[in-house]
Design an enzyme around this catalytic site. Structure first.
Site, mmCIF file in Angstrom:
data_model
loop_
_atom_site.group_PDB
_atom_site.id
_atom_site.type_symbol
_atom_site.label_atom_id
_atom_site.label_comp_id
_atom_site.label_asym_id
_atom_site.label_seq_id
_atom_site.Cartn_x
_atom_site.Cartn_y
_atom_site.Cartn_z
ATOM 1 N N ASP A 86 0.732 -1.225 -0.001
ATOM 2 C CA ASP A 86 0.001 0.088 -0.093
ATOM 3 C C ASP A 86 0.924 1.277 -0.047
ATOM 4 O O ASP A 86 1.861 1.383 0.612
ATOM 5 C CB ASP A 86 -0.879 -0.106 1.253
ATOM 6 C CG ASP A 86 -2.076 1.076 1.186
ATOM 7 O OD1 ASP A 86 -2.197 1.386 -0.024
ATOM 8 O OD2 ASP A 86 -2.621 1.260 2.126
ATOM 9 N N ARG A 105 0.163 7.698 -2.699
ATOM 10 C CA ARG A 105 0.870 8.714 -2.196
ATOM 11 C C ARG A 105 1.959 8.937 -2.389
ATOM 12 O O ARG A 105 2.599 10.140 -2.489
ATOM 13 C CB ARG A 105 0.583 8.446 -0.547
ATOM 14 C CG ARG A 105 -0.917 8.818 -0.023
ATOM 15 C CD ARG A 105 -0.930 8.112 1.540
ATOM 16 N NE ARG A 105 -1.578 6.754 1.177
ATOM 17 C CZ ARG A 105 -1.465 5.690 2.145
ATOM 18 N NH1 ARG A 105 -1.375 6.250 3.390
ATOM 19 N NH2 ARG A 105 -1.855 4.785 2.015
ATOM 20 N N TRP A 106 2.778 8.216 -2.775
ATOM 21 C CA TRP A 106 4.184 8.082 -3.060
ATOM 22 C C TRP A 106 4.183 8.884 -4.542
ATOM 23 O O TRP A 106 5.128 9.814 -4.539
ATOM 24 C CB TRP A 106 4.749 6.702 -3.489
ATOM 25 C CG TRP A 106 6.268 6.789 -3.818
ATOM 26 C CD1 TRP A 106 7.279 6.558 -3.141
ATOM 27 C CD2 TRP A 106 6.634 6.832 -5.383
ATOM 28 N NE1 TRP A 106 8.240 6.462 -3.830
ATOM 29 C CE2 TRP A 106 8.227 6.723 -5.251
ATOM 30 C CE3 TRP A 106 5.967 6.903 -6.332
ATOM 31 C CZ2 TRP A 106 8.984 6.709 -6.057
ATOM 32 C CZ3 TRP A 106 6.849 7.128 -7.557
ATOM 33 C CH2 TRP A 106 8.357 6.962 -7.557
ATOM 34 N N HIS A 146 2.033 3.323 -9.161
ATOM 35 C CA HIS A 146 1.940 1.769 -9.242
ATOM 36 C C HIS A 146 3.059 1.134 -9.851
ATOM 37 O O HIS A 146 3.414 0.112 -9.608
ATOM 38 C CB HIS A 146 0.493 1.601 -9.983
ATOM 39 C CG HIS A 146 -0.642 2.005 -9.527
ATOM 40 N ND1 HIS A 146 -0.776 1.657 -8.005
ATOM 41 C CD2 HIS A 146 -1.710 2.908 -9.543
ATOM 42 C CE1 HIS A 146 -1.985 2.145 -7.533
ATOM 43 N NE2 HIS A 146 -2.517 2.689 -8.355
ATOM 44 N N THR A 170 -10.727 -6.915 -4.229
ATOM 45 C CA THR A 170 -12.366 -6.705 -4.621
ATOM 46 C C THR A 170 -12.782 -5.463 -4.613
ATOM 47 O O THR A 170 -13.482 -5.108 -5.446
ATOM 48 C CB THR A 170 -13.055 -7.732 -3.918
ATOM 49 O OG1 THR A 170 -12.924 -7.784 -2.739
ATOM 50 C CG2 THR A 170 -12.768 -9.246 -4.535
ATOM 51 N N ASN A 212 -11.067 -2.673 -5.072
ATOM 52 C CA ASN A 212 -10.277 -1.633 -5.827
ATOM 53 C C ASN A 212 -10.680 -1.204 -7.307
ATOM 54 O O ASN A 212 -10.334 -0.275 -8.033
ATOM 55 C CB ASN A 212 -8.681 -2.093 -6.147
ATOM 56 C CG ASN A 212 -8.143 -1.997 -4.685
ATOM 57 O OD1 ASN A 212 -6.947 -2.848 -4.774
ATOM 58 N ND2 ASN A 212 -8.174 -0.998 -3.845
ATOM 59 N N ARG A 236 -5.217 -0.956 9.318
ATOM 60 C CA ARG A 236 -6.514 -1.683 9.153
ATOM 61 C C ARG A 236 -6.000 -3.104 8.060
ATOM 62 O O ARG A 236 -5.042 -3.035 7.484
ATOM 63 C CB ARG A 236 -7.476 -0.687 8.458
ATOM 64 C CG ARG A 236 -7.035 -0.163 7.283
ATOM 65 C CD ARG A 236 -8.163 0.606 6.557
ATOM 66 N NE ARG A 236 -8.000 1.240 5.658
ATOM 67 C CZ ARG A 236 -7.636 2.721 5.964
ATOM 68 N NH1 ARG A 236 -7.717 3.190 7.014
ATOM 69 N NH2 ARG A 236 -7.179 3.452 4.823
ATOM 70 N N SER A 248 -8.207 -4.245 5.793
ATOM 71 C CA SER A 248 -8.572 -4.131 4.558
ATOM 72 C C SER A 248 -8.749 -5.374 3.515
ATOM 73 O O SER A 248 -8.708 -5.522 2.319
ATOM 74 C CB SER A 248 -7.530 -3.324 3.525
ATOM 75 O OG SER A 248 -7.445 -1.902 4.019
#
Ligand code: IPE
Ligand code: IPE
Ligand code: MG
Length: 242
Positions: free
Chosen positions: A22, A26-27, A39, A68, A70, A196, A198
């Site tokens: 994850d 943000r990167w 990605h 599922t 995403n 979390r 997820s």
């Protein structure tokens, strides 16, 4: 071997390691780049970390690549991810062949395009004789969907008269999950700082240790994995006992 490496080598390793890859978005945002660039960087890092896990003797590695949930993302992001999967599976075919890694896929693969499904089947087939690390790539994977799939299988066997409800125990469920026959994860690492689950390995993680790290997945280095492994080796796992 240096002293530090010797110490590291002596630590108890998880047999089965899970990683929630994850923080790609943000990167990219931090660098003013489109999420797809994150990605891409994440996929490159996936190859590096996979190789590292195999080199240190991890037996099972499960990476969460696409959930599922995403599919809810904007169509261009989902499209970019699908393109990356294709590209990286083609490269993986070459990479992992040399690495003695066996690749499995966890999830409902019927949702992918026929060419991607074909590639997935080829990677599984061609890597099946490998004897080294098992790499599970969780794609269109959801822990709840996986349990639904297992329950449906049981219901079908009951309605066909091959099974009675009283015969259903934990083993009957576990053997119908995508991870059938594999040990449960010992350690799950979540980079990116989110505390979390997820929807990752819900059934299998009943007694997994968690390490959340404040580092985005494309920046996650073998040294960060070593840190998580050291943390894991200091945990006192009781499994409900004393
Ligand atoms: C993980 O990175 C990759 C996938 C879920 C496919 P994210 O895309 O979730 O990155 P953040 O969480 O938005 O930073
Ligand atoms: C979990 O990350 C799924 C993957 C890394 C593939 P998400 O980014 O989808 O999870 P949430 O939305 O932060 O819970
Ligand atoms: Mg995320």
């Amino acid at each position: 071997m240096g002293k530090k490496q010797e110490e590291q080598a002596a630590l108890p390793l998880p047999r089965h390691l899970g990683i929630i890859m994850d923080g790609n978005g943000r990167w990219a945002k931090k660098r003013g780049l489109p999420r797809s660039a994150g990605h891409k960087a994440g996929a490159n890092n996936f190859r590096a970390i996979t190789r590292y896990c195999s080199s240190i003797g991890i037996e099972f590695l499960t990476v969460y690549a696409f959930s599922t949930e995403n599919w809810k993302r904007p169509a261009d992001e989902v499209g970019a991810l699908m393109k990356l999967f294709k590209q990286y599976l083609e490269e993986a075919l070459r990479d992992f062949m040399e690495e003695n890694i066996r690749v499995r896929f966890l999830g409902d693969l019927s949702a992918f395009t026929p060419d991607l499904q074909e590639l997935i089947a080829r990677v599984e087939r061609e890597s099946a004789p490998k004897t080294g690390m098992v790499l599970n790539i969780a794609m269109n994977y959801g822990g709840r969907a996986e349990i639904v799939h297992a329950v449906r299988g049981l219901a079908e066997e009951i309605s066909a008269g091959r099974l009675s409800p009283a015969e259903i125990g934990e083993a009957e469920i576990a053997s119908r999950l995508y991870t059938a026959g594999q040990p449960d994860p010992d350690l799950i690492i979540r980079p990116s700082g989110e505390h979390r689950v997820s929807n990752f390995l819900l059934w299998q993680s009943a007694y997994a240790e968690y390490v959340v790290m404040d580092i985005l997945w494309p920046d996650f280095k073998p040294a960060d994995l070593d840190r998580a492994l050291r943390d894991y080796s200091n945990r006192n796992r009781r499994f409900g006992g004393v």
